[in-house]
Design an enzyme around this catalytic site. Structure first.
Site, short mmCIF file in Angstrom:
data_model
loop_
_atom_site.label_atom_id
_atom_site.label_comp_id
_atom_site.label_asym_id
_atom_site.label_seq_id
_atom_site.Cartn_x
_atom_site.Cartn_y
_atom_site.Cartn_z
N HIS A 192 0.84 -1.20 0.00
CA HIS A 192 0.00 0.00 0.00
C HIS A 192 0.87 1.26 0.00
CE1 HIS A 192 -3.65 2.34 1.18
NE2 HIS A 192 -2.73 3.14 1.68
N GLU A 193 1.76 1.34 0.99
CA GLU A 193 2.62 2.53 1.08
C GLU A 193 3.57 2.59 -0.12
OE1 GLU A 193 1.63 4.70 3.13
OE2 GLU A 193 0.36 3.38 4.35
N HIS A 249 1.83 4.48 -2.73
CA HIS A 249 1.95 5.93 -2.46
C HIS A 249 3.35 6.43 -2.85
CE1 HIS A 249 -1.79 6.79 -0.44
NE2 HIS A 249 -1.61 5.89 0.51
N GLU A 309 -4.47 7.99 -3.05
CA GLU A 309 -4.94 6.73 -2.50
C GLU A 309 -5.27 5.73 -3.61
OE1 GLU A 309 -4.61 6.09 0.54
OE2 GLU A 309 -5.85 4.37 1.00
#
Ligand code: ZN
Length: 444
Positions: free
Chosen positions: A265-266, A269, A295
Site C-alpha cells: 500500500h505505502e 503511495h 490513495e
C-alpha cells in the site's frame, strides 16, 4: 521562463523547503522520537508552523501572483507555468483565510494529541485522548469558519484534501456504494467458512517479513535509492521530494498480512511520489494532485496488483523460500484464497476489499456529526461501537480496536477519510483502463 514566474518559483522553493522540514519533523515524531522529546518537538513544530504561515501569507505574494498571472494569461490552462501560478494562487488564498494564532494553536494541539492518542491506544483508555480530541474538534470548527463554506462547515475541511468536493456529493456516492455493498457483505457473512485463512495467522519471523517487503518494494518499482522504509504504529508515506520518499510499515510477529499489505500500500503511495517530475519539486505542482488520486495508487498496488493471481504466480516461490516452515505444503491457490478472504472485522487497515469502504462510511458519518456538534466527544466511543455493530455486525473488544485505531483525528485530519473510499473507486476505474490498454498486463 518569464520574469515574474521565475521570481514566484524562487519564493515557492523557500516555502516548500520549510514545509518539507515540517514533514520531516512529523515523520521523525512517528518513527524515531524518544518519548521524553515530545514536548520539545511540539515547540519546534509550532515555531516552524509560525514561520511557514508568515511565509505563505506574506503580502508580497499578492503583487507577485498578479504579475505572474498577467504574464501567463495567454498560456494554455494545462501548461506548467499557468498551472504553477493558478495552484499557487489557490494555496495563497486558502492560507490567507487562516489567522496565524489558529495555525500555531492547531500545530501545538496536534503535537500533544498524537502522543496522547498513542498512549490511549496502547492502554485502550479513551479518557486519556478525549480532552485532546475535544480541543481538536473545536479548532477544526474554527478553521472551517475561517475558511468559509456555502452549505456545511465540513465542506471547508473536505476541500483541503479534495478540491471542490462537497459532503452532498460524498453522501450521494456513498449511498450508491453502500446499497451495493450491504447485501454483498451480508451474503458473504453467511458463508465465512468457505475460505480458510488460518495459514496467515501463525508466527512469522519479523526480519524475514521485513526482507520480503523490501524485495517486493524494489520489484514493483519503488526506488530505495530515493526512498526508505521504517517501522511505525500507523503505516504512512511522507514524501519530502521525489528524491526522498519515506514509507513506514507495521510488523506483526503473529500475522503475515499487516506488514505485507501495508508495505504494498505505502509502496503505491511512494511510487506515485517518486513519479513526480523533479522539475515540479519544491513547488505546489510537486505536491499531490488530490488525496483520492494518491490513495488510488496505494489501493491499486495493495489490492488490484498485490492480491492478484499473476502477482503471486511470480512472488509465491520467493515468499515460500523466505518462510519455508510457515508455507510448507501450502499451495499457491490456497494462499491466494487466504489473502482474499472477506470477513467483517474491527480494524480498517486490515479490512478486506469488500468491507473496507464500510469502515470509511462510519468514520465519515461520525466526523461530520462531531464537526456539526450533533455528537459530543464523550459519546463517541459508544456511537462508534453501535455503528460498527449495525454496519459490520461486529463490536470492538476495546477502544484500542475501535475508536482509537486511527491517527487521523489526533493529527487534526478531518475531511480526510472520504478520500480513502474515493481512492478505492478510482483505483478500480484506472485498473480497468490499464487492463483494456495492456492485454499482456498479467504476463508483465
Ligand atoms: Zn493510503
Amino acid at each position: 521562463m518569464s520574469d515574474a514566474v521565475h521570481r514566484l518559483r524562487e519564493r515557492l522553493h523557500t516555502l516548500y523547503d520549510l514545509k518539507s522540514i515540517d514533514f520531516l519533523l512529523g515523520w521523525d515524531r512517528e518513527t524515531m522520537l524518544p518519548p521524553e522529546g515530545v514536548a520539545y518537538r511540539a515547540d519546534q513544530a509550532a515555531t516552524l508552523a509560525r514561520l511557514i504561515h508568515a511565509q505563505e501569507t506574506d503580502d508580497a505574494w499578492g503583487s507577485l501572483l498578479a504579475e505572474a498571472e498577467r504574464e501567463t494569461a495567454r498560456r494554455p490552462y494545462d501548461s506548467d507555468e499557468a498551472s504553477l501560478v493558478r495552484v499557487a494562487r489557490r494555496r495563497y488564498e486558502r492560507a490567507r483565510r487562516l489567522p496565524e494564532a489558529l495555525v500555531v494553536e492547531a500545530s501545538r494541539v496536534a503535537s500533544a494529541a498524537v502522543p496522547a492518542w498513542q498512549k490511549a491506544r496502547a492502554t485502550a483508555d479513551f479518557a486519556l485522548f478525549a480532552p485532546h480530541l475535544a480541543r481538536t474538534v473545536a479548532l477544526q470548527r474554527e478553521q472551517a469558519d475561517a475558511l468559509g463554506y456555502a452549505a456545511d462547515p465540513y465542506d471547508a475541511l473536505l476541500d483541503g484534501f479534495e478540491e471542490g468536493l462537497t459532503a452532498a456529493e460524498v453522501d450521494e456516492l456513498f449511498a450508491r456504494l453502500g446499497a451495493g455493498l450491504a447485501p454483498l457483505v451480508a451474503q458473504i457473512a453467511r458463508r465465512l467458512d468457505a475460505v480458510d485463512a488460518s495459514v496467515l495467522a501463525q508466527p512469522w519471523p519479523v526480519q524475514a517479513q521485513w526482507d520480503f517487503g523490501l524485495a517486493a518494494l524494489g520489484a514493483i518499482g519503488f526506488d530505495l535509492g530515493r526512498g526508505r522504509q521504517d517501522a511505525s504504529a500507523h503505516p504512512f508515506t511522507q514524501a519530502l521530494d521525489p528524491t526522498d520518499v519515506r514509507l513506514t510499515t507495521r510488523l506483526d510477529p503473529d500475522h503475515l498480512s499487516p506488514a505485507l499489505f501495508a508495505t504494498l500500500h505505502e509502496g503505491g503511495h511512494g511510487i506515485y511520489e517518486q513519479g513526480v517530475p523533479k522539475a515540479f519539486g519544491r513547488t505546489p505542482l510537486g505536491q499531490l494532485a488530490s488525496l483520492s488520486a494518491h490513495e488510488s495508487q496505494s489501493r491499486l498496488y495493495e489490492n488490484l496488483v498485490g492480491r492478484s493471481r499473476p502477482f503471486w504466480r511470480h512472488f509465491y516461490p520467493k515468499l515460500q523460500a523466505g518462510f519455508p516452515e510457515q508455507l510448507r505444503g501450502v499451495d499457491p491457490e490456497a494462499f491466494y484464497r487466504a489473502i482474499n478472504r472477506v470477513e467483517p472485522s474491527c480494524i480498517r487497515v486490515e479490512a478486506d476489499e469488500v468491507t473496507y469502504n464500510l469502515h470509511i462510511f462510519l468514520r465519515y458519518e461520525l466526523e461530520r456529526e462531531l464537526i456539526s456538534g450533533r455528537l459530543a466527544v464523550e459519546s463517541l466511543p459508544a456511537a462508534w461501537n453501535a455503528r460498527m455493530q449495525r454496519t459490520l455486525g461486529v463490536t470492538p473488544p476495546d477502544d484500542a480496536q475501535g475508536v482509537l485505531q486511527d491517527i487521523h483525528w489526533a493529527d487534526g485530519l478531518f475531511g480526510y477519510f472520504p478520500t480513502y473510499a474515493l481512492g478505492n473507486v478510482l483505483s478500480c476505474q484506472l485498473f480497468a483502463r490499464v487492463r483494456a490498454e495492456h492485454p499482456d498486463l498479467d504476463a508483465q
